[in-house]
Design an enzyme around this catalytic site. Structure first.
Site, short mmCIF file in Angstrom:
data_model
loop_
_atom_site.label_atom_id
_atom_site.label_comp_id
_atom_site.label_asym_id
_atom_site.label_seq_id
_atom_site.Cartn_x
_atom_site.Cartn_y
_atom_site.Cartn_z
N GLY A 92 -2.10 7.89 5.60
CA GLY A 92 -3.04 6.59 5.72
C GLY A 92 -2.55 5.90 7.10
N SER A 130 -1.95 -8.41 6.05
CA SER A 130 -3.71 -8.33 5.64
C SER A 130 -4.26 -9.61 5.77
CB SER A 130 -3.75 -7.91 4.29
OG SER A 130 -4.86 -8.09 3.77
N TYR A 186 -1.32 -9.56 -4.45
CA TYR A 186 -1.17 -8.75 -2.94
C TYR A 186 -1.31 -9.89 -1.96
CZ TYR A 186 -2.74 -5.66 0.85
OH TYR A 186 -2.80 -5.34 1.98
#
Length: 240
Positions: A12, A137, A150
């Protein structure tokens, strides 16, 4: 030659980062904790471009994080850059999440950053130079339904980034984070084709970013002047 540690780098975004820095001539220390064969395959590929050290193990543990930094210092004598990339996601209602799942996510996404930073900071402070880049993120900025845990972990990474940057700036160590939007990795393969298409339509750019694009952006950040520090830099195709 510069030396970089990249956690979660057997696939990734992490592998794309390793390829980017290898292509630029950096020595690598890479890590993975789930698939030894994938880590070994990555090392074989990257070793054709530069020197590579590997540490297989769970980066959310203190011992693995310390071993990773020790390996890099033993091999190269210096760590110029630490990239905290390792992370996992969890999709589902918070009320359905088990304590074990919560702990595991926080350990992987947040504890690992603490352990690696704590291990490498004394070396960077001693030489009055270094960089730390945390992969975060956009959900750490705004939160996402069914990804509360998350989002919380990445929000904590963002706060840690900003605070640690202030702590380390007098030692000429810059600390930044990249707030990534939707990247086309295995983490997003849990969605159906229809869900992926609907998500892409929400992004003004009309598509997911590739891991290679994310890696190129990260490289630009770490090559910027040291005065760039304490920032959470968004890369999301205009999503937010």
């Amino acid at each position: 030659m510069k030396s970089v540690i990249i956690t979660g780098s057997s696939r990734g975004i992490g592998l794309a980062l390793a390829r980017q820095y290898a292509a630029e001539g950096w020595n690598l220390t890479i890590n993975g904790g789930h698939d030894r064969k994938a880590l070994d395959a990555a090392a074989r590929e990257l070793s054709s471009m530069t020197r590579v050290e590997t540490v297989f193990g769970d980066i959310s543990t203190e011992d693995c994080a310390s071993a990773l930094v020790s390996r890099a210092l033993s091999a190269y004598g210096s760590v110029d850059l630490l990239i905290n990339n390792a992370g996992i996601s969890h999709i589902g209602l918070l009320s359905d999440m088990t304590t074990v799942q919560w702990r595991r996510l926080m350990q992987t996404n947040l504890d690992s950053v603490f352990f690696t930073c704590r291990a490498v900071i004394p070396h960077m402070v001693h030489k009055k130079k270094g960089r730390i880049l945390n992969i975060s993120s956009i959900w750490g900025e705004t939160g996402a339904s069914c990804e509360a845990a998350y989002s919380a972990s990445k929000g904590a990474v963002n706060a840690l980034t900003r605070a640690l940057a202030k702590e380390l700036a007098p030692s000429h160590i810059s600390v930044n984070a990249v707030s990534l939007g939707v990247i086309d990795t295995a983490m997003n393969q849990c969605f159906s084709v229809e869900e992926r298409e609907a998500l892409a339509e929400e992004i003004p750019m009309g598509r997911f970013a590739s891991p290679e694009e994310a890696a190129a952006f990260c490289y630009q950040i770490t090559e910027s002047p040291e005065y760039l520090t304490g920032q959470v830099l968004r890369f999301d195709g205009g999503f937010l």
